[in-house]
Design an enzyme around this catalytic site. Sequence first.
Site, PDB file in Angstrom:
ATOM      1  N   GLU A 160       0.794  -1.081   0.116  1.00 20.51           N
ATOM      2  CA  GLU A 160       0.076   0.078  -0.152  1.00 20.51           C
ATOM      3  C   GLU A 160       0.838   1.334   0.005  1.00 20.51           C
ATOM      4  O   GLU A 160       0.986   2.022   1.161  1.00 20.51           O
ATOM      5  CB  GLU A 160      -1.044   0.132   1.227  1.00 20.51           C
ATOM      6  CG  GLU A 160      -1.977  -1.259   1.239  1.00 20.51           C
ATOM      7  CD  GLU A 160      -2.608  -1.192   2.297  1.00 20.51           C
ATOM      8  OE1 GLU A 160      -2.598  -0.643   3.309  1.00 20.51           O
ATOM      9  OE2 GLU A 160      -3.925  -2.156   2.326  1.00 20.51           O
ATOM     10  N   GLU A 272      -4.624  -8.767   0.405  1.00 24.09           N
ATOM     11  CA  GLU A 272      -5.273  -8.750   1.593  1.00 24.09           C
ATOM     12  C   GLU A 272      -6.685  -8.562   1.337  1.00 24.09           C
ATOM     13  O   GLU A 272      -7.124  -8.082   0.589  1.00 24.09           O
ATOM     14  CB  GLU A 272      -4.678  -7.251   2.487  1.00 24.09           C
ATOM     15  CG  GLU A 272      -3.155  -7.466   2.720  1.00 24.09           C
ATOM     16  CD  GLU A 272      -2.990  -6.069   3.637  1.00 24.09           C
ATOM     17  OE1 GLU A 272      -3.990  -5.271   4.157  1.00 24.09           O
ATOM     18  OE2 GLU A 272      -1.831  -5.754   3.661  1.00 24.09           O
TER      19      GLU A 272
END
Length: 336
Positions: A160, A272
């Site tokens: 991220e 995720e």
Amino acid sequence: MMRHLRHIFSVLWLLCMSSGYAGCLDAPQLRGVNLSGAEFNSKNLPGLRHKNYTYPSRNDLAYFKAAGMNVIRLPFRWERVQRQTFAPLDPGELAQLRQLVGWATELDMCVILDLHNYGAYFGRPIGSAEVPAAAFADVWLRLHQAFGNPDTTAFGLMNEPSAITVPQWMTLAQHTVLALRRAGSKNLILVGSGRWSGAHEFAKPFDGVTATEAFRSFIDPGHNFAIELHQYTDPNYAGTGSQCISAERLEAIMTGVSAWAKQEKKRLFLGEFGVGRSGECLAALQVLLASMQVQDIWLGWTYWSAGPWWGNYPLSIQPNHGIDAPQMEVLRRYLE
């Protein structure tokens, strides 16, 4: 005598678990879990191992292997594995990583080394004067030297990368992939989309570009990369709440990114995703897993999350005194 019998049992168990090798390159689809702990306490860096952060045990890996999983995504912090930019890797952290990869290899599991840093190092964005872009390539080249076996390890470039813009991240990722391939790396490389890597915003413009546009021109000379996406099911897509949006809404998100990948001939990996324990959330989990059955599009997935320090985190699937989390019942249907 008893010790001898235990040894025989252990060997037989490993042979059974190893029937059909499921390494990083050979498995039809990678299906597994994030094992958290080494990335914990990001405000205390580098911190003290076993006090501020921890690594999973062999028993943690063995539990998920027995459930049918063949991959572990291991989040860890750059600041711990390399205490200064351009410096050698920390021997203690390197030993921990090697131990875990060794356990996984014994269990015929792939390990995704996930640099869990959000596009920064000690809070400073990559590409700044304090953290030049070359420092990012440097840490990955050092990790490649230590973990260059493509059968046992894959490289998750950056979790991220929200500290930098989407164009900055895509340029950085491209240069790093090229550097790894020039160094001889044959490892699978997972390249996250920008910001928080959300599948729900994959086609949304940020900083003047969408991830869909940026990845059209992305090049991997090794022809062994996948686009890493994340997708949580709580209303703000953060992975922090126990409520879930509708299964229909999730299905539309996943159908959209799958259609794009099929058209562009790209591979995706859901690094995720996680849900709470309500019936609504378990239905959402079912939709996410069902949407990734097309193996020529979806390289695989790793559920978020498990690990010994999660406590009461509602998304965790760490077993509690030998009792499975409710999410495991749904996950097991896709591990057979």
